[in-house]
Write an enzyme that holds these catalytic residues in place. Sequence first.
Site, short mmCIF file in Angstrom:
data_model
loop_
_atom_site.label_atom_id
_atom_site.label_comp_id
_atom_site.label_asym_id
_atom_site.label_seq_id
_atom_site.Cartn_x
_atom_site.Cartn_y
_atom_site.Cartn_z
CD GLU A 3 -7.21 -1.03 3.20
OE1 GLU A 3 -6.03 -1.16 2.78
OE2 GLU A 3 -7.92 -0.05 2.90
CG ASP A 30 -2.27 0.63 0.95
OD1 ASP A 30 -2.35 1.45 0.03
OD2 ASP A 30 -3.24 0.33 1.66
CG HIS A 35 -3.98 2.29 5.61
ND1 HIS A 35 -5.29 2.01 5.95
CD2 HIS A 35 -3.86 2.00 4.29
CE1 HIS A 35 -5.93 1.58 4.89
NE2 HIS A 35 -5.09 1.56 3.87
CD GLU A 42 -3.13 4.82 1.86
OE1 GLU A 42 -4.02 5.16 1.07
OE2 GLU A 42 -2.58 3.69 1.84
CG HIS A 47 -8.46 4.16 3.84
ND1 HIS A 47 -7.19 4.67 3.92
CD2 HIS A 47 -8.45 3.28 2.80
CE1 HIS A 47 -6.43 4.15 2.98
NE2 HIS A 47 -7.18 3.29 2.29
CG HIS A 61 -1.55 3.63 -2.78
ND1 HIS A 61 -2.34 4.01 -1.71
CD2 HIS A 61 -1.19 4.78 -3.41
CE1 HIS A 61 -2.44 5.33 -1.69
NE2 HIS A 61 -1.75 5.83 -2.70
#
Length: 274
Positions: free
Chosen positions: A135, A8, A104, A10, A116, A60
């Site tokens: 996630e 990802d 994240h 973040e 998120h 991402h």
Amino acid sequence: MKVFLSSDMEGTAGVVDWSQCLAPQPEYQYYRGLLQDEVNAAIDGAMAGGATEVLVNDSHSTMQNLRPDALHGRARYLSGRHKPMYMMQGLDPSFDAVFFVSYHGSMASEASTLSHTYNPRAIARVRLNGIEVGESGINMLVALGHGVPVVLVTGDDTTAEEAARISPAIVPAVVKHSVSRFAAESLHPEEAKALIEDAARRAMEGVGSAALPQITLPATLEVLFLTGDMAEMATWINGVQRVDARTVTMSDDDPIRLFRTFITTVLLTRAIVE
């Protein structure tokens, strides 16, 4: 040994704002370089720990953030949108280990930079068998289905803690400590790379005794949406049950099928907000 690496952005050290990790914002080019360095550090550590092959799934945004020729270890690169298995596309039982790099925290976490859960404009919280997950926890359903342990997670302190809820022995590389959703104290990029490389090496050295994600089957995902119309739309999918105005559940004894059901709800509800 084969390693599947889902990246990802973040969770990269220094990243604290959407403008830093979304093209075509001017800061994006610099911070994508920091992500590339952290991915390469994970690859270097994996190789030092015995890995012979790495597949990097760019997970991402539009999923085209890395430079293929700059990947270490002659890693294969899976990029682009509309992947059926999303962040876990490419994983199969032939792999020996899964890495989560630059992940994240969940949308419901108290403080995790750029938190998120798949879609910040639709999903407020997800629980897996009653455990609040981000996630990382959701993606571990796929790892379990293929019988591959998740051995490394990099990102902030909240992300590491959330991943450990499902895989307690996962090796963390905490490269920043979140102050709020848009602030964090990060390691210097060189320190972050060194930490990730060392953690990846140790994770690979322990693969032989690594446990699979601790998810009891049949498993249930409980999803809280931001609005009632999103919950209603989710029930259009077979097997999704509405619990209250904004909450739905989905259960399955096949973890991969459960993951696919969840991803379908994400894509469907995205139509409302986008």
